[in-house]
Design an enzyme around this catalytic site. Sequence first.
Site, PDB file in Angstrom:
ATOM      1  N   ARG A 282      -4.080   7.585   3.773  1.00 17.03           N
ATOM      2  CA  ARG A 282      -2.908   7.193   2.991  1.00 17.03           C
ATOM      3  C   ARG A 282      -2.426   8.312   2.065  1.00 17.03           C
ATOM      4  O   ARG A 282      -1.371   8.191   1.433  1.00 17.03           O
ATOM      5  CB  ARG A 282      -3.243   5.954   2.156  1.00 17.03           C
ATOM      6  CG  ARG A 282      -3.446   4.701   2.975  1.00 17.03           C
ATOM      7  CD  ARG A 282      -2.423   3.642   2.653  1.00 17.03           C
ATOM      8  NE  ARG A 282      -2.549   3.177   1.300  1.00 17.03           N
ATOM      9  CZ  ARG A 282      -3.190   2.058   0.945  1.00 17.03           C
ATOM     10  NH1 ARG A 282      -3.725   1.289   1.869  1.00 17.03           N
ATOM     11  NH2 ARG A 282      -3.254   1.700  -0.301  1.00 17.03           N
TER      12      ARG A 282
ATOM     13  N   ARG B 122      -2.409  -8.006  -2.695  1.00 16.65           N
ATOM     14  CA  ARG B 122      -2.056  -9.352  -3.177  1.00 16.65           C
ATOM     15  C   ARG B 122      -1.123 -10.007  -2.191  1.00 16.65           C
ATOM     16  O   ARG B 122      -0.247  -9.377  -1.628  1.00 16.65           O
ATOM     17  CB  ARG B 122      -1.358  -9.261  -4.540  1.00 16.65           C
ATOM     18  CG  ARG B 122      -2.176  -8.545  -5.564  1.00 16.65           C
ATOM     19  CD  ARG B 122      -2.450  -9.303  -6.823  1.00 16.65           C
ATOM     20  NE  ARG B 122      -1.668 -10.461  -7.087  1.00 16.65           N
ATOM     21  CZ  ARG B 122      -0.884 -10.573  -8.155  1.00 16.65           C
ATOM     22  NH1 ARG B 122      -0.761  -9.588  -8.987  1.00 16.65           N
ATOM     23  NH2 ARG B 122      -0.243 -11.702  -8.380  1.00 16.65           N
TER      24      ARG B 122
ATOM     25  N   ASP C  23       3.752  -0.744  11.899  1.00 13.78           N
ATOM     26  CA  ASP C  23       3.747  -2.060  12.558  1.00 13.78           C
ATOM     27  C   ASP C  23       4.926  -2.950  12.170  1.00 13.78           C
ATOM     28  O   ASP C  23       4.896  -4.155  12.423  1.00 13.78           O
ATOM     29  CB  ASP C  23       2.422  -2.783  12.243  1.00 13.78           C
ATOM     30  CG  ASP C  23       2.231  -3.032  10.750  1.00 13.78           C
ATOM     31  OD1 ASP C  23       3.053  -2.537   9.949  1.00 13.78           O
ATOM     32  OD2 ASP C  23       1.269  -3.711  10.377  1.00 13.78           O
TER      33      ASP C  23
ATOM     34  N   ASP D 236       5.441  -5.080   5.457  1.00 16.55           N
ATOM     35  CA  ASP D 236       5.841  -6.439   5.863  1.00 16.55           C
ATOM     36  C   ASP D 236       5.873  -7.426   4.691  1.00 16.55           C
ATOM     37  O   ASP D 236       6.814  -8.217   4.562  1.00 16.55           O
ATOM     38  CB  ASP D 236       4.962  -6.949   7.015  1.00 16.55           C
ATOM     39  CG  ASP D 236       3.478  -6.776   6.747  1.00 16.55           C
ATOM     40  OD1 ASP D 236       3.116  -6.184   5.706  1.00 16.55           O
ATOM     41  OD2 ASP D 236       2.666  -7.235   7.571  1.00 16.55           O
TER      42      ASP D 236
ATOM     43  N   ASP E 237       0.788   2.123   9.025  1.00 15.67           N
ATOM     44  CA  ASP E 237       0.389   1.325  10.194  1.00 15.67           C
ATOM     45  C   ASP E 237       1.445   1.334  11.313  1.00 15.67           C
ATOM     46  O   ASP E 237       1.126   0.992  12.453  1.00 15.67           O
ATOM     47  CB  ASP E 237       0.132  -0.142   9.789  1.00 15.67           C
ATOM     48  CG  ASP E 237      -0.911  -0.263   8.694  1.00 15.67           C
ATOM     49  OD1 ASP E 237      -1.753   0.644   8.582  1.00 15.67           O
ATOM     50  OD2 ASP E 237      -0.879  -1.263   7.952  1.00 15.67           O
TER      51      ASP E 237
ATOM     52  N   ARG F 241      -4.555  -1.844  10.289  1.00 14.57           N
ATOM     53  CA  ARG F 241      -4.558  -3.304  10.182  1.00 14.57           C
ATOM     54  C   ARG F 241      -4.560  -3.965  11.562  1.00 14.57           C
ATOM     55  O   ARG F 241      -5.439  -3.653  12.346  1.00 14.57           O
ATOM     56  CB  ARG F 241      -3.373  -3.783   9.337  1.00 14.57           C
ATOM     57  CG  ARG F 241      -3.740  -4.987   8.488  1.00 14.57           C
ATOM     58  CD  ARG F 241      -2.587  -5.461   7.678  1.00 14.57           C
ATOM     59  NE  ARG F 241      -2.442  -4.770   6.414  1.00 14.57           N
ATOM     60  CZ  ARG F 241      -3.097  -5.088   5.308  1.00 14.57           C
ATOM     61  NH1 ARG F 241      -3.938  -6.078   5.288  1.00 14.57           N
ATOM     62  NH2 ARG F 241      -2.896  -4.426   4.198  1.00 14.57           N
TER      63      ARG F 241
ATOM     64  N   THR G 212       5.001   2.336   5.980  1.00 14.40           N
ATOM     65  CA  THR G 212       3.588   2.014   6.147  1.00 14.40           C
ATOM     66  C   THR G 212       2.953   3.018   7.103  1.00 14.40           C
ATOM     67  O   THR G 212       3.589   3.448   8.071  1.00 14.40           O
ATOM     68  CB  THR G 212       3.319   0.596   6.701  1.00 14.40           C
ATOM     69  OG1 THR G 212       1.929   0.492   7.080  1.00 14.40           O
ATOM     70  CG2 THR G 212       4.148   0.243   7.918  1.00 14.40           C
TER      71      THR G 212
ATOM     72  N   GLY H 152       0.842  -1.214   0.000  1.00 14.55           N
ATOM     73  CA  GLY H 152       0.000   0.000   0.000  1.00 14.55           C
ATOM     74  C   GLY H 152       0.865   1.247   0.000  1.00 14.55           C
ATOM     75  O   GLY H 152       1.916   1.277   0.621  1.00 14.55           O
TER      76      GLY H 152
ATOM     77  N   THR I 140       6.331  -6.820   1.459  1.00 16.62           N
ATOM     78  CA  THR I 140       7.447  -6.493   0.559  1.00 16.62           C
ATOM     79  C   THR I 140       8.779  -6.899   1.196  1.00 16.62           C
ATOM     80  O   THR I 140       9.679  -7.397   0.521  1.00 16.62           O
ATOM     81  CB  THR I 140       7.442  -4.974   0.258  1.00 16.62           C
ATOM     82  OG1 THR I 140       6.139  -4.630  -0.192  1.00 16.62           O
ATOM     83  CG2 THR I 140       8.446  -4.592  -0.800  1.00 16.62           C
TER      84      THR I 140
HETATM   85  O1  F6P Z   1      -1.249  -1.272   5.366  1.00 17.52           O
HETATM   86  C1  F6P Z   1      -1.808  -0.029   5.053  1.00 17.52           C
HETATM   87  C2  F6P Z   1      -3.295  -0.120   4.967  1.00 17.52           C
HETATM   88  O2  F6P Z   1      -3.810   1.152   4.656  1.00 17.52           O
HETATM   89  C3  F6P Z   1      -3.989  -0.687   6.213  1.00 17.52           C
HETATM   90  O3  F6P Z   1      -4.078   0.232   7.256  1.00 17.52           O
HETATM   91  C4  F6P Z   1      -5.302  -1.134   5.625  1.00 17.52           C
HETATM   92  O4  F6P Z   1      -5.864  -2.186   6.373  1.00 17.52           O
HETATM   93  C5  F6P Z   1      -4.930  -1.603   4.261  1.00 17.52           C
HETATM   94  O5  F6P Z   1      -3.685  -1.004   3.932  1.00 17.52           O
HETATM   95  C6  F6P Z   1      -5.927  -1.281   3.187  1.00 17.52           C
HETATM   96  O6  F6P Z   1      -5.481  -1.872   2.014  1.00 17.52           O
HETATM   97  P1  F6P Z   1      -6.121  -1.604   0.578  1.00 17.52           P
HETATM   98  O7  F6P Z   1      -5.615  -0.262   0.112  1.00 17.52           O
HETATM   99  O8  F6P Z   1      -5.590  -2.724  -0.231  1.00 17.52           O
HETATM  100  O9  F6P Z   1      -7.598  -1.604   0.754  1.00 17.52           O
END
Ligand code: F6P
Length: 359
Positions: A285, A75, A140, A114, A138, A182, A136, A10, A116
């Site tokens: 994001r 993915r 995390d 994580d 997150d 997440r 990220t 992401g 990647t």
């Molecule tokens: O890992 C970043 C993140 O924004 C998480 O906080 C969230 O759960 C996820 O990606 C959302 O992913 P996507 O953009 O694939 O919906």
Amino acid sequence: MKIGVLTGGGDCPGLNAVIRAIVKTASLKYGCRVTGIEEGFEGLKTPVKTRLLTPWTIRGILPIGGTILGTTSGRKPQQIKKLAGDGKPINFSKVVKENMEMLELSCLISIGGDGTMGIAKSLHDDGIPIIGVPKTIDNDIPGTDRTFGFQTAVNTATEALDKLHTTAESHHRVIVVEVMGRYGGWIALEAGISGGADVILIPEIPFQIEHICKTIIKRYEQGSRFSIVIVAEGAKAAGGSRSVIQANKGRSVERLGGIGNQVGEAIAGMTDMDVRVTVLGHLQRGGSPTPFDRLLATRFGAEAVNLVAQKRFGEMVCLRGNEIKSIPLAKATRKVKCVPSHGALVKTAEGLGISFGRD
Ligand code: F6P
């Protein structure tokens, strides 16, 4: 020497700042060339997708969100490694090696989360020289105190709480705000404290709805006829399970969401309060990275190139205190970094009267 750079997983604010730092450091400090790989590791499959990165072609990208290289997310890493465009299985490491040779790349810098980092580690295990840069919203990834993108997301969520406060207070409402993160509660915790939330719900502390309602009713009786509840998408009730939009199956990773509405409905059912729910989603994001994230991303990018120059492959750059260091990729790919449920930050919040929905 020519370095290949890619962004996977992401997107988050600060990716372009890292790319810029890598290109500038490689070119100006070491006289190296840089090739951008498009669409994450997908761009290293045949036919390759690349673009030339020079200090000239990357001008102006420092404050811009997203990634100029494009990325793939949602993915599973094993799927990215396994399948060619036509869906047939491939030997991923072999294809990457062949295409790196064809592109005359000496090594790769892989910027990602994580998933990647996991792919980077397995490529390194197969003999491919690679350096990781953690990103990220997150926050995390184990082994680094901070990932860039996180502070910008916390900023966005905090601004949202500030805005929601005034309308919640005017209408004497409970507003539940669902944020991303997440399986970690970092965004909810830091934005919740910074934005003055009354209740913070995070995956690391399973909540009881009765405790949340008790906090809201007590505030009402004491004259604060509104409350703000921030809930991380991965939070769950004690004895319950996470709220999932799309299950972890086939080629896709699990998608979380919906807990905000569940908590909102439960509060409305157990109190007489008027409740509204706001889901911040992908707003977190986007946007221009904060100065902190630009600085961190720039330091990470520059250090990644220093590691390349020292041939310290198989490492991921990280932040420890205020110092940029590196750790083996193996250590960064263990399990996600969670909020300590009795850590200093949680205790500070509880000391301020913020409820986590527990005793
Ligand atoms: O890992 C970043 C993140 O924004 C998480 O906080 C969230 O759960 C996820 O990606 C959302 O992913 P996507 O953009 O694939 O919906």
